[in-house]
Design an enzyme around this catalytic site. Structure first.
Site, PDB file in Angstrom:
ATOM      1  CG  ASP A  98      -2.077   0.852   1.220  1.00 20.43           C
ATOM      2  OD1 ASP A  98      -2.582   1.096   0.114  1.00 20.43           O
ATOM      3  OD2 ASP A  98      -2.549   1.283   2.298  1.00 20.43           O
ATOM      4  CG  HIS A  99      -0.707   4.817   0.337  1.00 25.42           C
ATOM      5  ND1 HIS A  99      -1.077   5.825  -0.514  1.00 25.42           N
ATOM      6  CD2 HIS A  99      -1.840   4.418   0.966  1.00 25.42           C
ATOM      7  CE1 HIS A  99      -2.384   6.025  -0.405  1.00 25.42           C
ATOM      8  NE2 HIS A  99      -2.871   5.185   0.471  1.00 25.42           N
TER       9      HIS A  99
ATOM     10  N   GLY B 194      -7.675   8.315   7.659  1.00 24.05           N
ATOM     11  CA  GLY B 194      -7.892   8.645   9.071  1.00 24.05           C
ATOM     12  C   GLY B 194      -9.363   8.521   9.422  1.00 24.05           C
TER      13      GLY B 194
ATOM     14  CG  HIS C 286      -6.721   4.464  -0.863  1.00 24.90           C
ATOM     15  ND1 HIS C 286      -5.496   4.109  -0.352  1.00 24.90           N
ATOM     16  CD2 HIS C 286      -6.814   3.844  -2.066  1.00 24.90           C
ATOM     17  CE1 HIS C 286      -4.868   3.324  -1.205  1.00 24.90           C
ATOM     18  NE2 HIS C 286      -5.642   3.155  -2.261  1.00 24.90           N
TER      19      HIS C 286
ATOM     20  CG  ASN D  75      -7.112   0.552   0.510  1.00 25.05           C
ATOM     21  OD1 ASN D  75      -7.614  -0.198  -0.316  1.00 25.05           O
ATOM     22  ND2 ASN D  75      -5.852   0.911   0.480  1.00 25.05           N
ATOM     23  CB  VAL D  76     -10.794  -0.881   6.219  1.00 29.38           C
ATOM     24  CG1 VAL D  76     -11.262  -0.495   7.619  1.00 29.38           C
ATOM     25  CG2 VAL D  76     -11.970  -0.879   5.239  1.00 29.38           C
TER      26      VAL D  76
HETATM   27 ZN    ZN Z   1      -4.659   4.913   1.285  1.00 34.21          ZN
END
Ligand code: ZN
Length: 282
Positions: A82-83, A182, A209, A231-232
């Site tokens: 991820d990322h 967040g 996301h 995405n969680v």
């Molecule tokens: Zn993300």
């Protein structure tokens, strides 16, 4: 390692109108929480970790722990970086056995730089059959003092998205439609007209996301309009830390971590039901 990549998993989700939950893990017990719950729910399982988690024990350990747990799993498991923001991280994860990666070029100064970085990762990954998720627009943070996720600069431009996918060859695209990372301070207002416009010109799976805290009706609408991966992370982190904070004084730490693991499982199960991925593994 016997992981699947995102394409197979997301194709089924698109065909059957549900979304796969991509859950963030950072320790062996959070990985176990997600995989065990995915098996209980008969759900496809997508494990994600990013540079912060990789800093803990490195890509090899992060991949191996999921590999070992997935050996015993009755559900397919995808492991997805991820990322990542640079090529070196991608390469280290490919070497460690990740079958799928995200390159997030939203930090690039220009659109052209994002295209070039993402294209370079696709060229590295494709020969190995590794799938690549890119990001256009930018998914900001919503727990900052002044969240600005609906800022035009962060939103994905539909026409540019079509061009970005064409130029880079990505297998999935993360979009900015008013979503953010967040815990939302107030409910997000997702831009469904924008999502519809993106879906009409982009053929690869779309990724949302910042799932944590999104109201169910907006999630369902996003799935109806073509999102197949959500995405969680923050809700899992919050449940984990709360269980530790709430432990009885003097509780042995392994027991506290077991309670934290079970708290994460509960959140994952709720998300799998909400996204419609429960019961999809026959
Ligand atoms: Zn993300």
């Amino acid at each position: 390692m016997s992981f699947v990549n995102i394409t197979k998993m997301l194709q089924d989700a698109e065909e059957n109108h549900y979304a796969v939950g991509a859950f963030n893990y950072c320790t062996s017990e959070t990985a176990k929480a997600i995989i065990d719950e995915g098996c209980r729910k008969k759900s496809p399982i997508m494990m994600i970790c990013g540079p912060w988690e990789l800093d803990l024990v490195g890509p090899n350990m992060m991949a191996r722990m999921v590999d070992i747990l997935s050996d015993e799993a009755g559900s397919p498991v995808c492991l997805h970086l991820d990322h990542a923001t640079d090529i070196d991280t991608v390469k280290r994860c490919i070497d460690a056995g990740f079958p799928s990666v995200m390159i997030d070029g939203s930090h690039c100064d220009t659109y052209e730089e994002n295209v070039a970085l993402t294209r370079a990762v696709v060229e590295i990954a494709k020969p190995y059959g590794i799938t690549v998720e890119g990001e256009l627009g930018a998914v900001g943070r919503v727990d900052d003092e002044s969240p600005e996720v609906n800022d035009n600069a962060l939103l994905t431009d539909p026409a540019q998205a079509a061009e970005f996918v064409h130029l880079t060859g990505v297998d999935a695209l993360a979009v900015g439609i008013g979503n953010g990372h967040g815990m939302y301070r107030q409910a997000p207002v997702l831009d469904f007209e924008r999502l519809k416009a993106i879906r009409s010109v982009v053929t690869v799976p779309l990724v949302l996301h910042g799932g944590s805290g999104t109201p169910a009706d907006q999630l369902h609408q996003a799935i109806d309009l073509g999102v197949s991966k959500v995405n969680v992370a923050s809700e899992l982190a919050r449940a984990y830390l709360k269980a530790i904070d709430d432990r009885k004084p003097g509780l042995w730490y392994a027991w506290a971590l077991i309670q934290a693991r079970d708290a994460v499982s509960e959140v994952v199960g709720r998300w799998m039901d909400e996204l419609g991925c429960s019961g999809r593994v026959k």
